[in-house]
Structures are given as structure tokens and as C-alpha cells.
Design a protein around this motif. Sequence first.
Motif, PDB file in Angstrom:
ATOM      1  N   UNK A 376       0.831  -1.205   0.000  1.00  8.14           N
ATOM      2  CA  UNK A 376       0.000   0.000   0.000  1.00  8.14           C
ATOM      3  C   UNK A 376       0.868   1.257   0.000  1.00  8.14           C
ATOM      4  N   UNK A 377       2.076   1.169   0.615  1.00  5.49           N
ATOM      5  CA  UNK A 377       3.001   2.304   0.568  1.00  5.49           C
ATOM      6  C   UNK A 377       3.444   2.578  -0.862  1.00  5.49           C
ATOM      7  N   UNK A 378       3.706   1.491  -1.648  1.00  5.61           N
ATOM      8  CA  UNK A 378       4.099   1.662  -3.042  1.00  5.61           C
ATOM      9  C   UNK A 378       2.971   2.255  -3.869  1.00  5.61           C
ATOM     10  N   UNK A 379       1.740   1.841  -3.591  1.00  3.54           N
ATOM     11  CA  UNK A 379       0.597   2.364  -4.351  1.00  3.54           C
ATOM     12  C   UNK A 379       0.345   3.818  -4.001  1.00  3.54           C
ATOM     13  N   UNK A 380       0.460   4.170  -2.734  1.00  4.88           N
ATOM     14  CA  UNK A 380       0.168   5.542  -2.313  1.00  4.88           C
ATOM     15  C   UNK A 380       1.200   6.539  -2.820  1.00  4.88           C
TER      16      UNK A 380
END
Length: 477
Positions: A376-380
Amino acid sequence: MNGASISARGWTLTLRVSALFALIACLVVAGLGWYLYGSAREALELRADQALIGRVEHFRNLMHDLYNVEQMEQRPALFESMMGNEQDVRIFRRRGEPPFIQSNPDHLTPPAMKPAPVGTPLTTADLVSAVRADGVHIRWVSALAEVGRGQGQTDTVEIAAAYVMVQEAAMLRSYRWRIAGAAAAAVLLTALLGFLLLHRGLRPLLEMSRRAEQITPDHLSMRLEQDGMPQELRRVALSFNAMLDRLEAGYEHLSQFSGDLAHEIRTPINVLMGQSQVALGQRRAPEEYEQLLESNLEELQRLSRIVENIMFLAQADHATLAVDCAALDLREELGKIADYFEGIADERGMRFELDAQGVCHANLVMWRRAVSNLAINAVRYGEANSTVRIVAHGDDNHGSRIVVENRSTETTPHTMARMFDRFYRGDCSRSAYTESNGLGLAIVKAIMALHRGTATVECPQPGWIRFTLTFPGISRP
């Protein structure tokens, strides 16, 4: 006993060591003096024995060569003058008769002795020890001698002699007092010199103590002096300064954490208070109250997530969580995570690229939480319309390695150094994605610490950021 132990505890280190030095010096000097005293006593006793044996043998020779009994009885003073001390004993008598020559100033009673036969040389084995009433040692000996009677006839005379060790006792008594005086002087001198030397030698400790008193929460940057210190104290200062470095870093981290926590909690609380005050300002329609409750619920959920994450991190810091590990299929589990976040990634035109094989030994719930936080950090924070790469491989012996990388133009060495800090978020993320509370990567690091693994971040090439999770194999402790 308790009072003595309490008073000893109140002594300073200088006094304790000085007292121990004095005690050691007393024991050494007393032991050496006692050994020398015993050697001197043996030497004096040996000299007295030889003198006594020599004089008695001299009497036997004189009586055999020169005198008869009548001549001896007429000139007793000649034999009386041949002994050394005035207290020595000389007794000449025929067997079974009273002495015809006797010199016994102290009226000493001879002990039971077996006279040495005529012609048998005397040895120390023939001597008998006794003690006078005042404690002076006496050495006795008895021997038979032949005395001429005229017309070729001989007579047998018993010689009983004693050597009273008066002079030797005085010498030994003086020697004992000298030993006691030497021991006392050694104690005093050692205690005094030890105290002075220790007081001077321990002066760096006093300087360290004064320096340490100045270290307070407001002056944690102060350190102990290391230059000019003895080698042993320099090591102590180095260790103490290293501890202060850790304490200062922890204190700063705690202060920053407290400030960030207050900031994170203040925002939803202010939203809740503001919305509630606006709603209470006038009567509202039921639909508006429902919207208010929904908005408040979102903020409360956010607060709940923050509290839950903080509790998890607190437990991880104190190692209170038990980690039950199991073998996880990397391709299957990473595929589930990619499918779960696929919808969120599509909203930003992003997609997942997965390359995984092997197994990983970890706690399933924690493992999913750590990898999900990276995903989710990569997507955000990744660039829109880009690819998130997930590469993983592992086995039982060498452990497993999971890599999550994506494009990001906002990555700098400074931001990467702080990414695993609690409540840290980049400036752009604070306004663009308020649902993040800055604890995701801190939780990843805590989970890896519980698994005795590592979590790292790097920039493999310009415009890319890579997170790597390394789990140990089952053969490692």
C-alpha cells in the motif's frame, strides 16, 4: 556483626583499598617475621646444643687424661668456671652417690636422663628439653666419663650438665618486639601511602562524577572527558559516553514521537469537535445528522487504527509478542496481496508485477501485515501509471528475501534515512493522503525485528525506490 558490616559499607573506596593494603602488608610482614623468628630460634638452639655437647665432651677428656676424683674434689672451682652462663648447671657424681661437684644456682631439678656410655660421643639426640618457671628453655645432657684413681685403676663419674638459654630468650624476646613494631610500622606506612596514592589516582573518578552530575535531560549532549584519563577509566568513559549517545537518541526519539502522536490525535479530535459544534449550532435534518455520524465514525476509526498501531509497536519494543512461525508459500501469499490491492492500484493506473518462488518461515498474520504495508506504501507514494515490482525467493536453509520496488521521484537520502521512523511522512503525503498516519513502515521494521530479520530501503537507480525484507531460515536461531 550487622553494625560492623554497615559501617564498612559507609567507607569510601579509597579507605577500603587502603585498609586492604594495610592488612596485606601486616600479614606479609608478620608472616615473614614469624618465619625469620623461627629460623633464628632454631639457629640459637642449635648453637646452644653444640656448645653444651662440646663442653661436656671437654670435661670427659680432661677427666680421662689429667685428673682423678680426689683432685677434682679438691679443686671444684676449676670445673665450675668452664661453663658459659652463670645459670648453667654442672653436676659431677659417682654412680649412686651424692654429687661431689655441683653448680646449680637456680636449684633446677634434672629430668630423668639416660647417661651416654663411656666412649660414646654425644649427639643432639641425647639432649633433653625442659622449661624453667619463667618460660626460659633449658637443654640437659648426661654422660659417663672415666677418671683415673692411681695404680692403673679407673673410676666412672656421671656428668649432668644443662644450658639455660637466658641470653637466647632475651634475644628472641627483643626480636619478637621488633617484628611487632615492623608489622605495625608497615601497616601505618602502607595505609598512609596507599591512601595518598589512591586519593591521587582516583582523582579522575571524582572528575567523572562531577561531570556526570551536570548531565540532565536538558543537557544530554554533555559527555565525559576521555583525554588524559588512565586506560581503564578511558574505557569506562567510552562506554558511558556510548550509553549517553543511545539515551540521547532515545530521548529525542521519544520527544519526537510524543509530538507526532499529539499532532496525529489532535487532527481527528479537532475534526470531531468542530463538526459536532457546527451540528449543535442549530437544528438539523436527520440526513445531516447521519452524515455527521458517518464522518465522526471515520475519524474515530482513524483514532482506533492509531491506538492499535501504537499498542502493537509498544509490545514489539518490549518483546512481549510470541512469534509462531510456519512455512508460507511465497507465490501464493504474495499473489493474494497483489489481488487485494489491485483495485486501489487501478485507480492510479498502476499494476503489480510478481515474480516469487520458494517458501518463507514467518508468522502468517505479521508477515501479511508487513508485506501489505509495503504494497500500500508503493501504491500511495509511487508514480501514477507505473508498475510495482514484487520479487521474492527463499528456502529453509538460507531464509527468504522479499523485494518491493516502484518508481518515485521524491526519494532522497534524507527521506530514506527516516522512512522507518514513527509518524514520519513526506511533505506531499501529508496533504494528498490523510488516511496515512506514518506508522506503516515503523510496524514493518518492528515485525522484522520480532522475526530477527531486517528491513532496508535503497535507491537502486534514479527514480526508483526499493524495500527489502530478509527473513532468516529455520536453521538459524
